[in-house]
Enzyme design. Structure first.
Site, PDB file in Angstrom:
ATOM      1  N   LYS A 136     -17.976  -1.142   5.074  1.00  0.00           N
ATOM      2  CA  LYS A 136     -18.321  -2.175   4.105  1.00  0.00           C
ATOM      3  C   LYS A 136     -19.833  -2.275   3.871  1.00  0.00           C
ATOM      4  O   LYS A 136     -20.283  -2.521   2.747  1.00  0.00           O
ATOM      5  CB  LYS A 136     -17.776  -3.524   4.580  1.00  0.00           C
ATOM      6  CG  LYS A 136     -17.659  -4.535   3.448  1.00  0.00           C
ATOM      7  CD  LYS A 136     -16.930  -5.787   3.889  1.00  0.00           C
ATOM      8  CE  LYS A 136     -16.848  -6.790   2.766  1.00  0.00           C
ATOM      9  NZ  LYS A 136     -16.221  -8.051   3.200  1.00  0.00           N
ATOM     10  N   GLU A 164       0.820  -1.216   0.000  1.00  0.00           N
ATOM     11  CA  GLU A 164       0.000   0.000   0.000  1.00  0.00           C
ATOM     12  C   GLU A 164       0.855   1.268   0.000  1.00  0.00           C
ATOM     13  O   GLU A 164       0.462   2.296  -0.553  1.00  0.00           O
ATOM     14  CB  GLU A 164      -0.957   0.021   1.197  1.00  0.00           C
ATOM     15  CG  GLU A 164      -2.075  -1.004   1.103  1.00  0.00           C
ATOM     16  CD  GLU A 164      -1.696  -2.374   1.663  1.00  0.00           C
ATOM     17  OE1 GLU A 164      -0.513  -2.563   2.034  1.00  0.00           O
ATOM     18  OE2 GLU A 164      -2.581  -3.245   1.730  1.00  0.00           O
ATOM     19  N   PHE A 174     -12.039  -7.715  13.081  1.00  0.00           N
ATOM     20  CA  PHE A 174     -10.891  -8.122  12.271  1.00  0.00           C
ATOM     21  C   PHE A 174     -10.537  -7.016  11.264  1.00  0.00           C
ATOM     22  O   PHE A 174     -11.395  -6.516  10.546  1.00  0.00           O
ATOM     23  CB  PHE A 174     -11.212  -9.421  11.521  1.00  0.00           C
ATOM     24  CG  PHE A 174     -10.072  -9.863  10.634  1.00  0.00           C
ATOM     25  CD1 PHE A 174      -8.847 -10.214  11.184  1.00  0.00           C
ATOM     26  CD2 PHE A 174     -10.219  -9.882   9.250  1.00  0.00           C
ATOM     27  CE1 PHE A 174      -7.792 -10.603  10.374  1.00  0.00           C
ATOM     28  CE2 PHE A 174      -9.160 -10.268   8.438  1.00  0.00           C
ATOM     29  CZ  PHE A 174      -7.941 -10.625   8.997  1.00  0.00           C
ATOM     30  N   GLN A 175      -9.281  -6.649  11.246  1.00  0.00           N
ATOM     31  CA  GLN A 175      -8.752  -5.587  10.375  1.00  0.00           C
ATOM     32  C   GLN A 175      -9.465  -4.253  10.550  1.00  0.00           C
ATOM     33  O   GLN A 175      -9.618  -3.483   9.618  1.00  0.00           O
ATOM     34  CB  GLN A 175      -8.755  -6.028   8.900  1.00  0.00           C
ATOM     35  CG  GLN A 175      -7.737  -7.148   8.649  1.00  0.00           C
ATOM     36  CD  GLN A 175      -7.481  -7.425   7.185  1.00  0.00           C
ATOM     37  OE1 GLN A 175      -8.342  -7.225   6.334  1.00  0.00           O
ATOM     38  NE2 GLN A 175      -6.278  -7.892   6.876  1.00  0.00           N
ATOM     39  N   MET A 197      23.851   9.804   3.198  1.00  0.00           N
ATOM     40  CA  MET A 197      23.699  11.108   3.846  1.00  0.00           C
ATOM     41  C   MET A 197      23.940  11.007   5.342  1.00  0.00           C
ATOM     42  O   MET A 197      24.570  11.878   5.940  1.00  0.00           O
ATOM     43  CB  MET A 197      22.297  11.676   3.555  1.00  0.00           C
ATOM     44  CG  MET A 197      22.121  13.108   4.017  1.00  0.00           C
ATOM     45  SD  MET A 197      23.301  14.243   3.254  1.00  0.00           S
ATOM     46  CE  MET A 197      22.362  14.824   1.838  1.00  0.00           C
TER      47      MET A 197
END
Lengths: 568, 177
Positions: A165, A53, A115-116, A478
């Protein structure tokens, strides 16, 4: 006429109504209905499956920065959503318009540790311009219209829409109207003519005016107006990292980059000019160095669309609140034709010093070894200044900013304010989708590349012709440079061993080559650019090169160093 | 110089606004001394009244950041001299202490407080005023053991005759016209 469709279908239609062509995303449980609706529109809406993602959101950023359009990405709930946060934070600080749609658990499950489930609205609040959770399908058309309006208007920024959802499944009567007004939101204030006149007067009376331009010029498409002002008033102009390419690199009044690793003259002469005309920039600490010794002799004109930026860092004698293009259109007619040859000559003199001390050695190494600057120069020459240059973060980023030349705007895609390592490769994917007509080259260090190198999979699957240049010094360069300069060369966990990048690329079916000798470089770059499709070029550069000039942390811009201080 | 500032903000009455406003303070490490949120005179618009210790410069920057929020209509900052403000405090003492003599009654009169409820066990007293006034009353009343004490956030109103939110809304209308 309204028609009954599902919430998911409504979301997809909203995107089509807003002119979206490309979505970067990654499906998962809580966003499956949306992906199912997308399936039916896959001819019209191109979806790019990234490998993470974070890749999706950086690709959306790259797309936006290369095109000026709103970047769109999808992710599922929970980890999918939290994986977007780095990119959203990056887009927030770099004013990149994004609409990020995340799936969310069904509304009855909110707050139950389902869940999630993650509180992505709460988590993204500090790093979004606006966010909203859709729990009822009726909200979709209005919320999506607001999302796009807010993302791109005023000072652009990321918007996150969290989509429960059950609302994705629910049916609604769909009717879409674009948003052009929100009661509480004033993206463009009416320009105060007296402010413009005061600024024009100050410019006309200045003896040593100095213009700074930032990404605000690019975002408001004020490149022509900027050029007109610079030429009419004869003002030397320097750019911030994100303002780069808004004025062609070879313009005689383009004097280079501001800030920590910017050019010598722009830093030194910041403390000598009598007027600073700052357009669409925010005086980042990497630009100003020590504020108590910053441009104290100068009066500052600040042209900026975001009123919160005015006076935030520096005292502004002449604030002009407004969109850069609109302000410059009012300002330019009030500017007297002028030139400042002696003042401009000072920049040239500084450049000559910098060239001898730093630049020449950076871009022509001539000792058999390879410098980053040499690679950047050669790629820039080979693409004749017409490429989009995408970078990651670190030494190579500063080198690319310093030495890549640009003929046209929107040619620089880099993570400025947040300094997000791992940005480069996915951002290049997005930039290439946005501008299939242009060559996209990305310079990435070996450290940053290993943060998001899984996006090679996206490049291979989509067969996009991104040219990847890994500048490999087997160091987090760096950080190593700072350790050398400020921590007595204690290289604490900055040396790293990478994989065989050529083999890795080969595993994805992407042609690749490794170059270790200076003599082979030019031919390898030519082969890369002339190859149809993607190409990965690994260049073994000198292990312990430093980026100079440098304004050290806490130092004034006029204390800019051209080389490391001699050790005591 | 740091002093007390009252920051007021008019926002849409939407979910999450409180969070959006308070994180602006959190990020700059400015503590919120008191916070009151309630519907304003205009339906659907909330008014936040926030008290902080800060410099004028910081208060101004915070106000700009608040106003930058998409769902904030307008924000202001004032020092205490520029506003009329009040807080309300409730005190619970035992009714036995109240009836034992006339001292509590004297205190209630002196501080212009009032009694809200008396039961066999306890008495609830209310006082409105500035923080130092409600505190002074507490200190004197505590001689008789205050069983419970609560003070509200501040509410404040400007000394200016103009309702600036209406002005803002009128300006918005003219900009859109």
């Amino acid at each position: 006429m309204a028609e009954k469709i599902t919430g998911s279908e409504a979301l997809i239609r909203s995107l089509i109504e807003e002119g979206v062509e490309t979505i970067f995303g990654y499906p998962g449980g809580a966003i499956m209905p949306v992906y199912d609706a997308l399936y039916h529109h896959r001819e019209k809406l191109k979806h790019v499956l990234t490998r993470h993602e974070q890749g999706a959101v950086h690709a959306a950023q790259g797309y936006s920065r290369a095109t000026g359009k709103v970047g769109v990405c999808f992710a599922t709930s929970g980890p999918g959503a939290t994986n977007l946060l780095t990119g959203i934070a990056d887009a927030m600080i770099d004013s990149t318009p994004l609409v990020c749609v995340t799936g969310q658990v069904a509304s009855p499950l909110l707050g139950t540790d389902a869940f999630q489930e993650s509180d992505i609205v709460g988590m993204s609040m500090p790093v979004t311009k606006w966010n909203f959770q859709i729990t009822s399908a009726d909200e979709i058309p209005e919320v999506m219209a607001k999302a796009f309006y807010i993302a791109h208007s005023g000072r652009p920024g990321p918007v996150l829409i969290d989509f429960a959802k059950d609302a994705q499944f629910a049916e609604i009567d769909f009717e879409y109207h674009k948003c052009n007004n929100i009661r509480s939101y004033v993206p463009y204030r009416p320009i105060d003519n007296s402010q413009v006149e005061a600024a024009a007067n100050a410019i006309n009376n200045a003896k040593k005016p100095f213009l700074f331009f930032g990404q605000g010029v690019v975002l408001s498409q004020a490149e022509n107006e900027l050029k007109e002002l610079v030429e009419k008033a004869g003002i030397p102009a320097a750019w911030t990292l994100l303002g780069n390419s808004a004025l062609p690199s070879n313009h005689p009044l383009n004097v280079g980059m501001l800030g920590m690793h910017g050019n010598y003259g722009p830093n030194l002469l910041t403390n000598e000019c009598d007027i600073i005309i700052a357009i669409g920039m925010r005086f980042d600490d990497r630009v100003t160095g020590n504020l108590s010794k910053y441009a104290k002799q100068a009066e500052i004109i600040h042209i900026e669309v975001d009123p919160a930026e005015i006076g935030k860092i520096v005292n502004t004698k002449f604030p002009v609140v407004g969109d850069a293009k609109k302000v410059l259109r009012k300002l330019n007619p009030l500017i007297a034709k002028n030139e400042h040859p002696e003042w401009v000559a000072k920049f040239k003199a500084c450049y000559d010093i910098e060239y001898k001390k730093v630049i020449e050695r950076d871009i022509y190494r001539n000792n058999g070894k390879i410098s980053m600057g040499e690679v950047v120069r050669m790629v820039s020459e080979k693409t004749e200044g017409n490429a989009i240059c995408v970078t990651d973060v670190g030494q190579h980023q500063m080198i690319a900013a310093r030495y890549f030349k640009f003929n046209q705007t929107k040619s620089v895609v880099t993570s400025g304010g947040l300094g997000t390592m791992g940005f480069g490769l996915p951002a290049a994917v997005g930039a290439q989708f946005g501008r299939p007509d242009r060559t996209v080259v990305t310079f990435i260090g070996d450290g940053g590349f290993q943060m998001t190198m899984q996006e090679l999979g996206t490049i291979a699957q989509e067969k996009i012709p991104v040219k990847i240049v890994i500048l490999n010094n087997n160091f987090l360069g760096m950080v190593r440079q700072w350790q050398e300069l400020f921590f007595e060369s204690r290289y604490s966990f900055t040396e790293l061993k990478g994989p065989d990048f050529v083999h890795l690329s080969g595993a994805y079916g992407i042609p690749a080559k490794r170059v270790e000798k200076g003599a082979e470089l030019e031919a390898a770059i030519a082969e890369m650019i002339d190859t149809d499709g993607p190409y990965l070029l690994e260049v073994k550069v000198e292990k312990e090169d430093n980026v100079f000039p440098m304004v050290a942390t806490g130092a004034s811009v006029s204390e800019i160093m051209l080389e490391a201080p001699t050790k005591k | 110089m740091k002093e007390e500032y009252i920051i007021t903000a008019y926002t849409e009455n939407h979910i999450g606004m409180l969070n959006r406003i308070t994180i602006i303070f959190t990020r700059r490490k400015v503590n919120i001394e008191s916070l009151t949120v309630s519907e304003s005179a205009i339906k659907g618009i909330s008014k936040f009244t926030i008290v902080v210790h800060s410099t004028a410069e910081q208060a101004e920057k915070i106000v700009k950041q608040i106003e930058k929020q998409v769902e904030v209509l307008k924000a202001f900052y004032h020092n205490n001299d520029e506003m009329i403000y009040q807080e309300i405090a409730l005190y619970k003492v035992s009714t036995k202490a109240l009836t034992a003599g006339n001292k509590i009654e004297t205190l209630v009169r002196k501080h212009n407080a009032r009694i809200l409820e008396i039961t066999d066990e306890y008495t609830v007293i209310e006082k409105t005023g500035h923080n130092d006034e409600t505190q002074e009353f507490f200190d004197e009343l505590n001689e008789f053991k205050v069983m419970q004490f609560i003070r509200s956030g501040r509410v404040a109103i400007t000394r200016s005759p103009i309702e600036r939110l209406s002005q803002f809304l009128a300006e918005r209308d003219s900009m859109l016209a």
